[in-house]
Design an enzyme around this catalytic site. Sequence first.
Site, short mmCIF file in Angstrom:
data_model
loop_
_atom_site.label_atom_id
_atom_site.label_comp_id
_atom_site.label_asym_id
_atom_site.label_seq_id
_atom_site.Cartn_x
_atom_site.Cartn_y
_atom_site.Cartn_z
N ARG A 1 0.86 -1.19 0.00
CA ARG A 1 0.00 0.00 0.00
C ARG A 1 0.89 1.24 0.00
O ARG A 1 1.70 1.41 0.91
CB ARG A 1 -0.90 0.00 1.24
N HIS B 1 -2.71 10.97 0.88
CA HIS B 1 -2.14 10.75 2.22
C HIS B 1 -1.45 12.05 2.64
O HIS B 1 -0.26 12.10 2.84
CB HIS B 1 -1.20 9.55 2.21
N GLU C 1 -7.18 8.55 6.47
CA GLU C 1 -7.46 9.25 7.73
C GLU C 1 -7.93 10.69 7.53
O GLU C 1 -7.24 11.64 7.95
CB GLU C 1 -6.23 9.22 8.64
N ASN D 1 -7.16 1.91 10.11
CA ASN D 1 -5.85 2.04 10.74
C ASN D 1 -6.07 1.98 12.24
O ASN D 1 -6.93 2.68 12.77
CB ASN D 1 -5.19 3.38 10.39
N TYR E 1 -3.99 1.98 16.02
CA TYR E 1 -2.77 2.07 16.83
C TYR E 1 -3.05 1.95 18.32
O TYR E 1 -2.26 1.38 19.05
CB TYR E 1 -2.04 3.39 16.54
N GLU F 1 -3.31 -0.09 8.27
CA GLU F 1 -2.10 0.27 9.03
C GLU F 1 -2.22 -0.27 10.44
O GLU F 1 -3.29 -0.17 11.05
CB GLU F 1 -1.92 1.80 9.16
C1 FCB Z 1 -0.99 7.22 10.83
C2 FCB Z 1 -0.58 7.75 9.48
C3 FCB Z 1 0.74 7.25 9.00
C4 FCB Z 1 1.76 7.17 10.13
C5 FCB Z 1 1.19 6.41 11.30
C6 FCB Z 1 2.14 6.23 12.44
O1 FCB Z 1 -1.88 8.11 11.44
O2 FCB Z 1 -1.56 7.42 8.53
O3 FCB Z 1 1.18 8.06 7.95
O4 FCB Z 1 2.17 8.43 10.48
O5 FCB Z 1 0.03 7.08 11.76
#
Ligand code: FCB
Length: 443
Positions: free
Chosen positions: A74, A118, A163, A289, A291, A349
Amino acid sequence: MSFPKDFLWGAATASYQIEGAWNEDGKGESIWDRFSHTPGKVDNGDTGDVACDHYHRWQEDIVLMKDISLQAYRFSISWPRVLPSGHGEINQKGIDFYSQLVDALLEAGIEPYVTLYHWDLPQVLQDEGGWPARNVVEPFCQYTQAVSKALGDRVNNWITFNEPFVSAFIGYEEGRHAPGHTDLHEALAASHHLLLSHGQAVPIIRNNSPDAQVGITLNLHPAMAASDSEADKATEAFDDGRINRWFLDPIAGRGYPQDMVDIYGDGMGFVQAGDLDQIAAPIDFLGMNYYMRQISRSTDIPEEENAPRKIYRRDETTEMGWEVYPEGIYDMLLRLGSDYDFLAIYITENGAAFPDKVNYDGQVEDPQRLSYIKCHLAMVLKAIQEGVPVQGYFAWSLLDNFEWAYGYAKRFGLIYVDYETQQRILKTSAKWYGQVIRANGIE
Ligand code: FCB
């Protein structure tokens, strides 16, 4: 623990974070060029001018992708590389770069997943008002037309936006990202024009790319009230509304969540008749995505007057200071499965930054990243077993790269990059991830 047999394994990057060549071959300036060149905006004065020099080293990088056995890659396209002045004339050299990349990926047996946006808006369009101005939508459609026409015969998987929450609210309300504005109304208008551009781009892509699967990527964070107090529960609803529902609901055809419109107290005058129908254009998949979670704690009342907490942040964090909370990816997937009806979901992600070092013997050992990815994969598998249609996983990131306002200080790569020499070293996690891909599962 085996994944479904056609599960797709990949890794992700973004143009500004890896390409460099910021002013080569006719590329125009982007808002991130302008932002990073403005003193004080990015840690250590870092810029994406050179980054991982992927613009010149892409062939070498595809060899590394093969070493990891990636099935999909990607990446995002730089709008100002393709249309230096935002709209109008196409820069053929820009198109050629991505066209060659796509050909080489296909030849290597790696499926390209293309993200159109992006975060690197052409600066000329920011000068005309940027995302808060409705006149950005038409140029985005022209850009989508140019790219999907040039690559649509070979690229089958398209992500319109990465995002939009971050583009709108971190760029225009919090000001930590380009263009660095701090105005809620601008952020709300920006979010609408990002979504509208998405909705209008979907049929353009389908028209130019007969086998297209089209989606959008959202950053989703499960919000959890820190206590049972009314104040914390209201904060949870706000956090969930601001980050998740503000984007999920319009895409799912439900319009903007009314509780949030009421809280923002913004007239939403930028929404015109027909917009919400366009935003709800049917998509083939949702990109997610993930985290971390969001622990919601009211700041409206003094801490000591708030109810005792039931949730504390765990001690384990990444170098970003982000709490490691793998259960959150499962919670969010289950919620998507029950509250929405997306046909397919990709984790576009997931990953972590840790302070990696090259050992005396030239190796980079990163057990924490390996463990982060492994625990999250276990949770993804659990969600799949419970019926959520997750079809693939992309690790963030293929390479260490320019981590926005943090510059090069935060390393997210499966592959270590020595920025002095541009030498790449596969970290332990990359080698392990290759085994996972070949086994189609984790032990
Ligand atoms: C996300 C972004 C990516 C990277 C990660 C850690 O929010 O999409 O570009 O910065 O965080």
